[in-house]
Design an enzyme around this catalytic site. Structure first.
Site, PDB file in Angstrom:
ATOM      1  N   LYS A   1       0.853  -1.186   0.000  1.00 51.89           N
ATOM      2  CA  LYS A   1       0.000   0.000   0.000  1.00 51.89           C
ATOM      3  C   LYS A   1       0.891   1.238   0.000  1.00 51.89           C
ATOM      4  O   LYS A   1       1.907   1.278   0.712  1.00 51.89           O
ATOM      5  CB  LYS A   1      -0.907  -0.020   1.230  1.00 51.89           C
ATOM      6  CG  LYS A   1      -1.972   1.060   1.270  1.00 51.89           C
ATOM      7  CD  LYS A   1      -2.924   0.857   2.457  1.00 51.89           C
ATOM      8  CE  LYS A   1      -4.025   1.892   2.508  1.00 51.89           C
ATOM      9  NZ  LYS A   1      -4.965   1.635   3.622  1.00 51.89           N
TER      10      LYS A   1
ATOM     11  N   SER B   1      -9.821   1.614   2.433  1.00 50.96           N
ATOM     12  CA  SER B   1      -8.928   2.386   1.586  1.00 50.96           C
ATOM     13  C   SER B   1      -7.851   1.563   0.891  1.00 50.96           C
ATOM     14  O   SER B   1      -7.224   2.042  -0.051  1.00 50.96           O
ATOM     15  CB  SER B   1      -8.260   3.488   2.411  1.00 50.96           C
ATOM     16  OG  SER B   1      -7.420   2.919   3.408  1.00 50.96           O
TER      17      SER B   1
ATOM     18  N   SER C   1      -9.986  -0.672   6.671  1.00 49.40           N
ATOM     19  CA  SER C   1      -9.385  -0.511   5.350  1.00 49.40           C
ATOM     20  C   SER C   1      -8.648  -1.725   4.792  1.00 49.40           C
ATOM     21  O   SER C   1      -8.280  -1.713   3.611  1.00 49.40           O
ATOM     22  CB  SER C   1      -8.434   0.674   5.343  1.00 49.40           C
ATOM     23  OG  SER C   1      -9.161   1.854   5.158  1.00 49.40           O
TER      24      SER C   1
END
Ligand code: GLN
Length: 482
Positions: A80, A155, A179
């Site tokens: 990420k 996310s 997330s």
């Protein structure tokens, strides 16, 4: 969607360590899948292919020399883009970090590297991890590999999509309110939020420091467990890191759930949860019962206030954490005649609408005269949630709930109404507020044919028990689809 011709992370590591597959070959295969699929999905902000090729070649040399490069030897991993990578742009999908290259690696990145994994790229996210659909990225959304007209969740949408599309058999995400788990559920992959403090957050760009936790997304429970063993464990560089060695997870995955007491959280099975999602949770409870667990209804009353408390605490912490983007130290700078005007111009140009909304909410909640009524009250609610979980875990070893109230939704469906978007995390936020671990495990599909994840929740540091239950659910699905 990729078919099951791809090896899992565990299979790849085994084959590379035994010298049956070369890490370079494994990497090139994945880069080829990315080259074909990425233009349709946009899982990545950046690829690290040159660096990955060198790392893979090094792994092959070590295997040839009789070395064991580690438990994740040759496993391509997607990171990420809020995890710091030395010399490689780390953007948090925000314009404000434009041009910034971290001078160090996050601890999790170092640990993956030491375990033989190959970092292949940085994945897209909602700006600063604020969102549930990846639509808040400054670089455009990621698409769900199961249905490209729909969001991958967020996310960590890029990480979930990368795993679901076969771009990487392993990814890391961060989970502040859901997330990792919510995008895992929407993309049909496994996602683990570990206990707060289990995994070092050194080098994770901070959103809400009392809630943030890094964890794996992977095609199988065993892959997620193997990755968690690698990234977990004490780190003196993170003052919130639990002073415990990494847990033994993989060797215990097949211990089953015989005799475990598992409660279905009543407050997370009612209004707002789509009937098809609820039915999958009920089906999961039946599978666990058939495997010997004692299933009952559980009550954790204060979870009903989780979203309200979270949207005061998380923005409050974010407003403080994001104060460092001032145009002086990192990334973007929009010049003006005074320092204050430069700060304002930089932040106005650099932050997107949702990030600005959070900073304003948080600043308001912390302001003199409102602090007790908002931030202080939210902290009290957080304590109630902790207590209610503790009480539930006196009667239960594990809890069960939905992850996301619905399957993946179409682009734009919730983007115009922040509150509707915030409710996407009603089932995941409570574990962050409590600091407890939780996993999303794929458990079939909804009426629309899209993936549904079931959430297994556990008390602090009980990841091993939690993943045993996840493995039972996974096995049941494999039998159905086989
Ligand atoms: N969707 C939640 C939010 O927008 C959670 C995000 C996260 O876990 N990083 O804050």
């Amino acid at each position: 969607m990729h078919e099951s011709t791809f090896l899992s992370a565990t299979e790849i590591a085994g084959a590379v360590r035994r010298g049956e597959r070369s890490a370079v070959e494994v990497l090139e295969e994945h880069l080829a899948v990315i080259a074909e699929g990425e233009p349709h999905i946009h899982a990545f902000n950046a690829l690290m292919d040159d660096q990955a090729r060198m790392a893979a070649a090094m792994i092959d040399r070590r295997v040839a020399a009789g070395d064991d490069p580690g438990p994740l030897a040759g496993v391509p991993v997607a990171l990420k883009d809020n995890l710091c990578t030395r010399g490689v742009p780390t953007t948090c999908s925000s314009r404000i970090l434009d041009g910034w290259r971290p001078p160090y690696d996050a601890t999790v990145v170092t640990r993956l590297d030491l375990a033989g994994a190959i970092a292949i790229g940085k994945t897209n996210l909602d700006e600063f991890a604020m969102g549930s659909s990846t639509e808040n990225s400054a670089f455009g959304p990621t698409r769900n590999p199961h249905d490209r007209t729909r969001v991958p969740g967020g996310s960590s949408g890029g990480s979930a999509a990368a795993v679901a599309a076969g771009f990487a058999p392993l990814a890391l995400g961060s989970d502040t309110g859901g997330s990792i788990r919510q995008p895992a559920a929407l993309c049909g992959v496994v996602g683990v939020k570990p206990t707060y403090g289990r995994v070092s957050r050194y080098g994770l760009v901070a959103f809400a420091s009392s809630l943030d936790q890094i964890g794996p997304l992977a095609p199988t429970v065993a892959d997620a467990a193997a990755a968690l063993e690698v990234i977990a464990g004490h780190d003196p560089l993170d003052s919130t890191s639990v002073p415990e060695p990494p847990p033994e997870l993989v060797s215990r995955l097949d211990e089953g759930v015989e005799g475990l007491r598992i409660g279905v959280v009543a407050e997370l099975m009612g209004e707002g949860i789509a009937p098809d999602v609820r039915r999958r949770v009920e089906a999961a409870a039946e599978v666990l019962a058939a495997a010997g667990a004692k299933i009952d209804d559980a009550s954790v009353p204060a979870v009903s206030y989780g979203v309200s408390a979270y949207y005061l605490i998380a923005p409050a912490e974010a407003s403080s954490n994001l104060a460092r983007y001032d145009g002086v130290r990192y990334g973007l700078r929009v010049d003006a005649h005074t320092t204050a005007a430069m700060n304002t111009a930089t932040r106005t140009a650099g932050f997107g609408a949702e990030v600005k909304r959070r900073i304003m909410l948080g600043t308001y909640a912390l302001s003199a005269g409102y602090y007790d009524a908002y931030y202080g009250k939210a902290q009290k609610v957080r304590t109630l949630i902790l207590r209610d979980f503790a009480a539930a875990y006196e009667s239960f070893d594990l809890l069960l709930s939905p992850v996301s109230p619905t399957t993946a939704f179409p682009f734009g469906a919730k983007a115009a109404d922040p509150l509707t978007m915030y409710l996407s995390d009603v089932c995941t936020i409570p574990s962050n507020l409590a600091g407890d671990p939780a996993v999303s495990v794929p458990f079939g599909v909804g009426d629309d044919g899209l993936p549904i994840g079931v959430q297994v929740l556990a008390p602090a540091l009980a990841e091993a028990t939690m993943l045993r239950a996840a493995a039972v659910l996974e096995d049941a699905m494999v039998e159905v689809t086989a």
